[in-house]
Design an enzyme around this catalytic site. Structure first.
Site, PDB file in Angstrom:
ATOM      1  N   ASN A  79       0.859  -1.191   0.000  1.00  0.00           N
ATOM      2  CA  ASN A  79       0.000   0.000   0.000  1.00  0.00           C
ATOM      3  C   ASN A  79       0.892   1.237   0.000  1.00  0.00           C
ATOM      4  O   ASN A  79       1.152   1.834   1.039  1.00  0.00           O
ATOM      5  CB  ASN A  79      -0.921  -0.010   1.224  1.00  0.00           C
ATOM      6  N   GLU A  90     -10.012  -2.358   4.135  1.00  0.00           N
ATOM      7  CA  GLU A  90      -9.716  -2.510   2.709  1.00  0.00           C
ATOM      8  C   GLU A  90      -8.696  -3.618   2.462  1.00  0.00           C
ATOM      9  O   GLU A  90      -8.759  -4.320   1.453  1.00  0.00           O
ATOM     10  CB  GLU A  90      -9.215  -1.177   2.138  1.00  0.00           C
ATOM     11  N   ARG A 100      -8.387  17.448  -1.499  1.00  0.00           N
ATOM     12  CA  ARG A 100      -8.977  17.392  -2.839  1.00  0.00           C
ATOM     13  C   ARG A 100     -10.134  18.368  -2.956  1.00  0.00           C
ATOM     14  O   ARG A 100     -10.911  18.544  -2.012  1.00  0.00           O
ATOM     15  CB  ARG A 100      -9.457  15.974  -3.155  1.00  0.00           C
ATOM     16  N   ARG A 149      -3.255  -2.357  -4.743  1.00  0.00           N
ATOM     17  CA  ARG A 149      -4.515  -1.685  -5.095  1.00  0.00           C
ATOM     18  C   ARG A 149      -4.260  -0.703  -6.226  1.00  0.00           C
ATOM     19  O   ARG A 149      -3.256   0.018  -6.225  1.00  0.00           O
ATOM     20  CB  ARG A 149      -5.080  -0.935  -3.893  1.00  0.00           C
ATOM     21  N   HIS A 207     -13.008   4.131  -3.643  1.00  0.00           N
ATOM     22  CA  HIS A 207     -13.292   3.574  -2.308  1.00  0.00           C
ATOM     23  C   HIS A 207     -14.109   2.293  -2.434  1.00  0.00           C
ATOM     24  O   HIS A 207     -14.784   1.874  -1.493  1.00  0.00           O
ATOM     25  CB  HIS A 207     -14.046   4.571  -1.412  1.00  0.00           C
TER      26      HIS A 207
END
Length: 398
Positions: free
Chosen positions: A9, A381, A235, A88, A177
């Site tokens: 990750n 996750e 963001r 991911r 997500h």
């Protein structure tokens, strides 16, 4: 024989790895800077931490230290070898709405995606290159953060311009997500608490809201990239296209890549407050009467409330609400302010339960007795990545 899977990750300020034997966590490895030096902290499932010395010039070299660490800690040897490395992928494009075993075609598609999203893709691309160099011959599995959302209807997939252009150039609302929402849906289903119409809010440094019908995605507030939707830590969230062009001109930015970095790294809570991207600081500033911090707080809450309303319209109502993500799971105040204006949907918090949630497994019920269910779900996750990787490995073996 062990079935070892390594999760990677990569982040901007750290590199995180997790080693699993099947679905059992063996250890976490966290690489970060201490001054100018890179250090690795290993944490076992009981939480015991061990500092490990590594010879890395910077974080980009962290992956090069992992094989030796796994061997030194006796996780890998001649009999117990790594079965796969899982990464991911957050990238626009139809190809990346599915999980893939990394091969030559994948790397070609990834290079194309780098041009479309120079903010999120390069770090992942560099990590995959590092894995290939340091774990030669080991299968690399790319797990899509958009796959869950690709079940949603076309009404939530397309922007309102020429469909031929949208399809040819793959400019669509991919949503992100997805790993978090997939975990939430699977977790709730396994415990018999998944309703027909679920609205889930993953609130963290990146934030989004999703509509889920019978465990399937109907819509997500994020779009072509994760920059669309809510006001987030850094963001920008949704902005009119002409407004974005005017902003670019005002900043005297000529490079598209520089502008994308600006709207992803210098806007949101940080941009509004001018001081911090951390919700804890925003709340403190609001309590102290700071006008910009107060506005940042209000905009964040308002946007979440507005998207919850949008998702309720998509679902024709709502049966339950879930808060997840770092802010959603930890901030008593943010949950309170968001839920405060959701009475029209039948949602009302129990203040005591909200302040002192009692968890059963990974979830806690925090709604009032006369309310539809409101849950906190500790999303995972990484667990979802392991679940999906094993599914792909089974398919590949058959």
């Amino acid at each position: 024989m062990s079935k070892l899977i390594l999760i990677t990750n990569p982040g901007s300020a750290s590199r995180k790895y997790a080693l699993y034997d099947g679905e059992e966590l063996l250890a976490n490895f966290h690489f970060e800077y201490e001054g100018k030096k890179v250090v690795c902290t290993m944490k076992d499932p009981e939480g015991k931490k061990t500092k490990i010395e590594v010879k890395c010039k910077d974080l980009n070299e962290a992956i090069s230290a992992v094989p030796q660490i796994l061997a030194d800690q006796q996780f890998t040897n001649d009999k117990n070898k790594l079965q796969a490395v899982v990464v991911r992928i957050v990238a626009p494009g139809d190809y990346f709405t599915e999980d893939h075993v990394v091969d030559a075609e994948y790397m070609k598609k990834l290079a194309e995606a780098e041009k479309r999203n120079p903010v999120h893709v390069p770090t992942t691309a560099n990590e995959i290159k590092g894995v290939r160099e340091n774990f030669p011959g080991v299968k690399i599995i790319s797990v899509s953060d958009s796959a869950f959302h690709w079940a949603k209807p076309d009404t939530a997939k397309y922007y309102s311009f020429d469909l031929d252009i949208a399809n040819e150039h793959e400019i669509k609302r991919y949503g992100y997500h997805g790993l978090s929402y997939a975990f939430i849906s699977r977790y709730m289903k396994e415990r018999g608490i998944l309703p027909e119409k679920l609205i889930a809010a993953h609130l963290g440094s990146g934030s989004s809201v999703s509509a889920i019908l019978n465990g399937l995605a109907m819509d997500n507030s994020m779009g072509y990239t994760p920059a669309e939707g809510l006001a987030m830590s850094t963001r920008i969230g949704t902005i009119d296209a002409a407004g974005a062009l005017a902003l670019k001109k005002a900043l005297k930015i000529t490079s598209d890549e520089e502008f994308l970095l600006y709207i992803n790294k210098k806007c949101g809570l940080l941009g509004i407050s001018g001081k911090s991207d951390d919700m804890r600081d925003i709340i403190q500033g609001r309590d102290e009467g700071d006008a910009k911090m107060t506005l940042a707080h209000s905009i964040f809450v308002y946007r979440v409330q507005a998207y919850i309303g949008q998702m309720a319209a998509m679902l024709d109502g709502a049966d339950a609400l879930v808060f997840a993500g770092t802010i959603g799971e930890r901030s008593v105040e943010i949950r309170h302010f968001i839920a405060n204006k959701l009475g029209y949907l039948g949602f009302k918090l129990d203040d005591e339960k909200n302040e002192n949630p009692e968890f059963t497994g990974h979830h806690a019920l925090i709604s009032a007795a006369d309310s539809k269910p409101i849950y906190i779900v500790e999303t995972d996750e990484t667990a979802q990545m392991i679940y999906r990787a094993q599914e792909l490995l089974k398919e590949d073996e058959e």
